[in-house]
Design a protein around this motif. Structure first.
Motif, PDB file in Angstrom:
ATOM      1  N   ILE A 169      53.023  10.408  60.294  1.00  0.00           N
ATOM      2  CA  ILE A 169      53.284  11.203  62.101  1.00  0.00           C
ATOM      3  C   ILE A 169      53.409  12.186  61.827  1.00  0.00           C
ATOM      4  O   ILE A 169      54.020  12.918  63.212  1.00  0.00           O
ATOM      5  CB  ILE A 169      54.892  10.298  61.820  1.00  0.00           C
ATOM      6  CG1 ILE A 169      56.195  10.974  62.637  1.00  0.00           C
ATOM      7  CG2 ILE A 169      55.742  11.385  60.562  1.00  0.00           C
ATOM      8  CD1 ILE A 169      55.326   9.368  63.562  1.00  0.00           C
TER       9      ILE A 169
ATOM     10  N   GLN B  89      50.307  12.613  64.724  1.00  0.00           N
ATOM     11  CA  GLN B  89      51.020  12.874  65.501  1.00  0.00           C
ATOM     12  C   GLN B  89      50.903  12.765  66.388  1.00  0.00           C
ATOM     13  O   GLN B  89      51.638  13.485  67.612  1.00  0.00           O
ATOM     14  CB  GLN B  89      50.974  10.913  65.320  1.00  0.00           C
ATOM     15  CG  GLN B  89      50.336  10.211  64.448  1.00  0.00           C
ATOM     16  CD  GLN B  89      50.984   8.778  64.123  1.00  0.00           C
ATOM     17  OE1 GLN B  89      52.295   8.129  65.029  1.00  0.00           O
ATOM     18  NE2 GLN B  89      49.998   7.645  63.868  1.00  0.00           N
TER      19      GLN B  89
ATOM     20  N   ILE C  27      46.811   6.437  71.498  1.00  0.00           N
ATOM     21  CA  ILE C  27      48.690   4.951  71.242  1.00  0.00           C
ATOM     22  C   ILE C  27      48.024   3.895  71.207  1.00  0.00           C
ATOM     23  O   ILE C  27      47.315   3.531  72.696  1.00  0.00           O
ATOM     24  CB  ILE C  27      49.601   5.636  72.470  1.00  0.00           C
ATOM     25  CG1 ILE C  27      50.361   6.633  71.545  1.00  0.00           C
ATOM     26  CG2 ILE C  27      50.534   4.420  71.660  1.00  0.00           C
ATOM     27  CD1 ILE C  27      51.500   7.080  72.188  1.00  0.00           C
TER      28      ILE C  27
ATOM     29  N   GLN D 101      48.354   6.196  67.050  1.00  0.00           N
ATOM     30  CA  GLN D 101      49.366   5.763  67.429  1.00  0.00           C
ATOM     31  C   GLN D 101      49.936   4.058  66.882  1.00  0.00           C
ATOM     32  O   GLN D 101      49.392   4.297  67.783  1.00  0.00           O
ATOM     33  CB  GLN D 101      50.658   7.321  67.676  1.00  0.00           C
ATOM     34  CG  GLN D 101      51.771   5.826  67.449  1.00  0.00           C
ATOM     35  CD  GLN D 101      53.460   7.213  67.705  1.00  0.00           C
ATOM     36  OE1 GLN D 101      53.059   7.536  68.794  1.00  0.00           O
ATOM     37  NE2 GLN D 101      54.005   8.751  67.318  1.00  0.00           N
TER      38      GLN D 101
ATOM     39  N   ASP E 211      54.190   3.099  63.392  1.00  0.00           N
ATOM     40  CA  ASP E 211      54.434   3.980  63.171  1.00  0.00           C
ATOM     41  C   ASP E 211      56.003   3.775  64.244  1.00  0.00           C
ATOM     42  O   ASP E 211      56.984   5.075  64.400  1.00  0.00           O
ATOM     43  CB  ASP E 211      53.295   4.768  64.343  1.00  0.00           C
ATOM     44  CG  ASP E 211      52.588   4.951  63.286  1.00  0.00           C
ATOM     45  OD1 ASP E 211      52.462   5.435  62.068  1.00  0.00           O
ATOM     46  OD2 ASP E 211      51.327   5.000  63.589  1.00  0.00           O
TER      47      ASP E 211
END
Length: 754
Positions: A416, A419, A597, A639, A662
């Protein structure tokens, strides 16, 4: 003598006539009377099918304009205050769909099926009353159409209240005595319809683990119901699992019959032993009401023989494991299926014949010529399925057997950080769940291409134009993470199934999901593999049209499996691994094409849960493993989002955490923040996108309404953890609803950020 029955029959129509009539009515293109005429024609046709199939006991009141639970609310006056001032026709559909002044009632899955029901709201201000007109009218209508015995289907009072919502200070089950009084009044009223009346009262709540706490209600409830009228015979009907705890109590009452599922229940021996020493008639559900494969009648006879050794024939009736609502209507319109695969199938109308033939075999009645043909056909289908080269793929089997890795290389806490730095989406990022409206023009383009009426170039030009418009609108309105709108997709499962080996597709295999919403589950008949990329071309095209992040959209392996009609000759855990590997390959291709993503929807993850605790751990193990396997190709910087809808998460929050996505987006628009609180209570660390408005209603939420919703969310989770989005995909909505709703959502986020 009654030898066979059907628990319930599909109502949408063999060519979705009810769906089309409902949507015309809602759009103002037809009057209520025209809608009612379509419904009457369908009911007559459905009775005719059962009559011609020689079904001994035909259901009445299994028809609904939207949902049987909703019909029960109308019958017994369980109307929420916000709808009470409306007239009858407005009230019914407003409860299901909402209106400009009132939010629709919550909707959730019917046990572990893909059918949705409207959740009753039994608060302290609800005053039960009786309105039996629908039941009486439909019984009289059916009586004029057939000489066969009829049974009236009702949702049982215990199940109705157990599935209801109460207020902050009310438990719906506290109102059981009041509701039972109205059921008693109903039974007295309908007892006048015939010299002898059979009533099927569905109590499927007793196939769940809640049975242990609810069995205390059975004897007092059914003593009252069985005493209501001397000419009524009541069947206590269960399905989807065993109901042993309930059977032990039911035999203490004057119930006439007990319905048990011998397809989905792993063990009914204890229940059979209890019934053995009673006078109850057993309604044995032996023909699968939830899957589409022809019954192996020899194997069914083996089960029936064990039942016959315990229950005498004069107390044994053979039928479906549950309502045929959960399977497509008929095979007669299927002209394009591979003949070998088609020969393995049996839809609702065909299952009627299976019920009759099996009942005759069990009752040792000589089969007629047609019955012999059906028996022979089913036997041949069982043999060819076992040996067909269409089913087995050695390369797939080898790849699955060599699996060792089931998760991503980098833990979430490290991912995270990477990201958020690389994606830079800030606080309260806005997005949608994936799909945009599936317009009539869009469907026509897809159908024309599928039928060869337009060229590939013309088709792709129209799809790209739609994507261009979707991207432009999202940029104009100010969404942070965009989607391509899914114009090339007919259905979130069928689209992928069409590109996978091991799948086949019906032309008319529609099944009702809720109201007028129908789905056409693909037929997963063999080993699954992905011959080539499925989404990369369209997602990368959409990304080329914007500097913002374009989200890749995939359906997860568990949802693909749970929303397919799945082969019943192989463990589901092995099938899920095959699907997971196909998604793994697609994710790898997407991220290598520059997509940062990727959303892997698992809308049906909870739906597949077994109804008994003793079976849950095995399901959770393979379901979590397969989701993690499917996303394990993702780099730390890619992600992974997932989406779940219409699920109670309290009991599976740790399992969701173990999936290690995520970001998870969920439905909270109809259920308020109660669903979200569990994420806070367990210290859920991943990011969450709670739906801030309900897409299953045509109403447009105001900016003020969404601001309040977001502020309520911020009382539960910190701003750094929240994404803002609608509660589900937008494919069923119209652009004139979607555009102002999303504009209001983005404006509300700007206000809250400020």
């Amino acid at each position: 003598m009654i030898k066979n029955y059907v628990t319930g029959f599909p109502r949408i129509g063999e060519q979705r006539e009810l769906k089309k009539a409902l949507e015309e009515f809602w759009s103002g293109k037809c009057e209520l009377k025209e809608l009612e005429n379509v419904a009457k024609e369908l009911r007559a046709r459905h009775i005719k099918y059962q009559d011609e199939a020689k079904i001994d006991l035909i259901s009445v009141n299994d028809f609904s304009f939207y949902d049987i639970m909703l019909d029960n609310m109308i019958t017994f006056g369980a109307i929420p205050a916000r709808f009470r001032e409306l007239n009858a026709s407005e009230q019914y559909f407003a409860m299901a769909r909402g209106n400009k002044n009132a939010v629709a009632m919550e909707m959730t899955k019917w046990f572990n099926t893909n059918y949705h029901y409207i959740v009753p709201e039994v608060t302290n201000d609800v005053k039960f009353s009786l309105n039996p007109d629908k039941i009486i009218n439909e019984y009289k209508e059916a009586k004029a159409l057939t000489s066969k015995k009829l049974k009236i289907n009702l949702v049982g009072p215990i199940t109705f209240l157990a599935l209801s919502k109460g207020g902050f200070t009310s438990n719906p089950l506290d109102r059981l005595d009041e509701l039972v009084e109205k059921y008693t009044e109903l039974l007295k009223e309908i007892s006048k319809l015939d010299d002898e009346l059979i009533v099927q009262i569905d109590e499927p709540i007793f196939v769940t683990d809640r049975a242990a706490g609810l069995v205390k209600f059975i004897v007092p409830t059914y003593e009252k119901l069985t005493s209501a009228a001397s000419n009524i015979k009541i069947i206590f009907m269960t399905y989807f699992e065993h109901a042993t705890e309930a059977v032990k109590e039911v035999v203490k009452t004057k119930i006439w019959g007990v319905g048990l599922d011998f397809v989905h229940a792993s063990c009914q021996q204890e229940a059979l032993e209890v019934l053995k020493n009673s006078d109850k008639v057993l309604f044995a559900g032996l023909i699968d009401g939830r899957n589409v494969w022809k019954a192996n009648l020899d194997k069914k006879l083996e089960i029936a023989s064990k039942i016959k050794s315990i229950i005498p024939l004069d107390r044994l009736v053979i039928g479906t494991s549950c309502s045929l609502l959960h399977v497509p209507f008929t095979l007669k319109y299927e002209e394009k299926l591979n003949p070998e695969i088609k020969n393995w199938l049996s839809f609702a109308v065909e299952k009627l014949a299976e019920v009759r033939v099996l009942a005759n075999l069990v009752h040792e009645k000589e089969l007629c010529e047609i019955g012999n043909e059906i028996y022979k056909s089913n036997k041949e289908a069982a043999l060819t399925r076992a040996t067909s080269k269409l089913i087995n793929d050695e390369a797939v089997q080898k790849r699955v057997s060599n699996l060792t890795k089931f998760e991503r290389d980098t833990p979430y806490e490290e991912r995270i950080v990477i990201q958020r730095k690389e994606l830079d989406y800030g606080i309260l990022p806005t997005t949608t769940i994936g799909s945009f409206p599936q317009t009539t023009e869009l469907r026509q383009v897809r159908n024309a291409y599928k039928k060869g009426l337009i060229s590939k170039e013309a088709y792709e030009k129209d799809i790209k134009t739609y994507i261009d418009e979707c991207v432009a609108f999202q940029e104009e309105v100010g969404l942070d993470v965009l989607v391509h709108g899914e114009p090339e997709r007919n259905d979130m499962v069928e689209y992928f199934g069409e590109q996978l080996n091991g799948y086949a597709f019906s032309q008319n295999g529609w099944v009702q999901s809720y109201g007028s919403r129908c789905v056409k589950p693909p037929l997963l008949f063999g080993d699954v593999s992905r011959p080539k990329p499925m989404t990369v071309e369209w997602i990368t095209y959409a990304q080329s049209k914007t500097q913002k992040i374009m989200k890749g959209m995939l359906t997860g392996p568990i949802t693909i499996m749970n929303w397919s009609f799945v082969r019943d000759d192989k463990p589901r855990g092995e099938i899920a691994k095959e699907l997971a590997l196909a998604i793994y390959d697609e994710i790898d291709d997407l991220q290598n094409a520059g997509i940062k993503i990727i959303q892997v929807d698992e809308a049906a993850f909870k739906e597949g849960y077994p109804l008994r605790k003793e079976n849950i751990s095995a399901y959770e193990k393979f379901a979590v493993d397969c989701f993690k396997l499917s996303v394990s190709a993702a780099k730390a910087s890619t992600q992974i989002h997932t989406h779940m809808c219409y699920s109670e998460f309290n009991d599976i929050i740790k399992t969701i955490e173990a999936m290690d996505a995520d970001v998870i987006s969920i439905e909270t628009a109809r259920s308020g923040n109660e669903l979200l609180k569990i994420f806070k209570e367990v210290g859920y660390k991943q990011e969450v996108g709670p739906g801030v408005y309900d897409i299953h209603s045509p109403r447009i939420p105001s900016v003020e309404e969404i601001v309040k919703q977001i502020n309520d969310l911020l009382l539960v989770l910190p701003k750094e953890q929240l994404w803002i989005n609608p509660d589900c995909g937008l494919k069923t909505r119209k652009w004139e609803e979607v555009k102002p709703s999303l504009k209001n959502m983005v404006e509300a986020v700007k206000i809250v950020r400020g």
